[in-house]
Enzyme design. Structure first.
Site, short mmCIF file in Angstrom:
data_model
loop_
_atom_site.label_atom_id
_atom_site.label_comp_id
_atom_site.label_asym_id
_atom_site.label_seq_id
_atom_site.Cartn_x
_atom_site.Cartn_y
_atom_site.Cartn_z
CG ASP A 56 -0.21 -0.08 2.46
OD1 ASP A 56 0.96 -0.08 2.67
OD2 ASP A 56 -0.93 0.02 3.75
CB SER A 57 4.55 1.73 -0.07
OG SER A 57 4.79 0.49 -0.81
CD GLU A 194 7.63 -0.45 7.91
OE1 GLU A 194 6.72 -1.14 7.31
OE2 GLU A 194 8.11 0.55 7.42
O1 KIV Z 1 3.60 -1.14 1.70
C1 KIV Z 1 4.72 -1.61 1.75
O2 KIV Z 1 5.69 -1.30 0.90
C2 KIV Z 1 5.37 -2.44 2.95
C3 KIV Z 1 6.56 -2.68 3.14
C4 KIV Z 1 7.38 -1.41 3.33
C5 KIV Z 1 7.00 -4.04 3.89
O3 KIV Z 1 4.45 -2.86 3.74
#
Ligand code: KIV
Length: 276
Positions: A56-57, A194
């Site tokens: 979701d990044s 994380e």
């Molecule tokens: O959404 C994302 O990219 C993540 C990673 C940072 C693990 O959850």
């Protein structure tokens, strides 16, 4: 560009959740990167990454939002289906976005089913500990693999108020280990850890049967994950200690584009060979 998938002699053994368990037990580290579109997914997959996370990044990296909260389930499905079309070997894990699973296990299951049916992804990921254990169990009972996510959980950023390292204090560290065990019991096949102290990540990893994948969690975990655009150096303003840049595309890409603009202006592009 062709959208043909590889087959025949170029095809390789697909990564499954079982493969990840085997990698943990044989001590071989698991590599995981994010991807959000077909073209990058092809590149990441062909380079041999084990797990591709449609994170979701995407809310930050693709859409330019400050947090991961605004991205919708429909948008995640769009990104995930684009990624799946570019992947032959890697396991594709798709984030359940904020608001698509916190309400109750049934809502979470419906969101997970939509992801699996509409994107073709292989597993889902969600954030949280004991409070989401019954949700994890409900999704897993339906045959959908679930990856957990503990430590800094960006969907709760307004509760934390900061992106600082989590679980530095003993109480929070103890709670995190309990959360990890609860997620394992609920049926998670792996956990993202994380931005937590390396010693705590090592302790959690040693306490679990399932693999741990760290980001800012040191080296004594079963695998590593980074956001693709960060490790390619596309965002020069983001400089956390845990980030290693393997390329400087944030410099290289504008250089190439400046050269193109200059060639167009100076009528150096196209040349005699680049015309019909
Ligand atoms: O959404 C994302 O990219 C993540 C990673 C940072 C693990 O959850």
């Amino acid at each position: 560009m062709s959208t043909q998938k590889k087959s025949g002699p170029e095809a390789f053994k697909k990564v499954t959740t079982l493969t990840l368990a085997e990698l943990k037990h044989s001590g071989v580290r698991i590599s995981m990167l994010t991807a959000y579109d077909y073209t990058f997914a092809r590149l990441v997959d062909s380079a041999g990454v084990d797990v591709i996370l449609v994170g979701d990044s995407a809310s930050n990296v693709m859409a330019g939002h400050e947090t991961t909260l605004p991205i919708t389930l429909d948008q995640m499905i769009y990104h995930a289906s684009s990624v799946v079309r570019g992947v032959n070997r890697a396991l594709v894990v798709v984030d359940l976005p904020f608001g698509s699973y916190q309400g109750n296990p049934k809502e979470a299951l419906n969101s997970s089913i939509r992801i699996m049916k509409e994107s073709g992804g292989h597993a889902v990921k969600l954030e949280g500990g004991i409070e989401v254990a019954s949700t994890v169990a409900r999704i897993v009972q339906s045959g959908i693999p679930v990856m957990g996510h503990l430590g800094l959980t960006p969907q709760s950023i307004y509760q934390f108020g900061t992106y600082a390292v989590r679980a530095k204090e003993e109480l929070e560290a103890t709670r995190l280990l309990e959360d990890a065990l609860a997620l394992q019991e609920a049926g998670c096949f792996a956990l993202v850890l994380e931005k937590i102290p390396a010693a705590l990540a090592a302790k959690v990893t040693a306490s679990l049967r399932i693999p741990t994948i760290g980001i800012g969690a040191g080296g004594d975990v079963d695998g590593q994950v980074l956001v693709l655009h960060d490790m390619l150096g596309m965002n020069t303003e983001f400089n956390p200690r845990f980030l290693r840049r393997y390329a400087q595309l944030g410099t290289l890409i504008p250089e190439a584009i400046r050269q193109y603009v200059s060639d167009v202006r100076d009528q150096k592009f196209p040349n005699d060979q680049e015309r019909y």
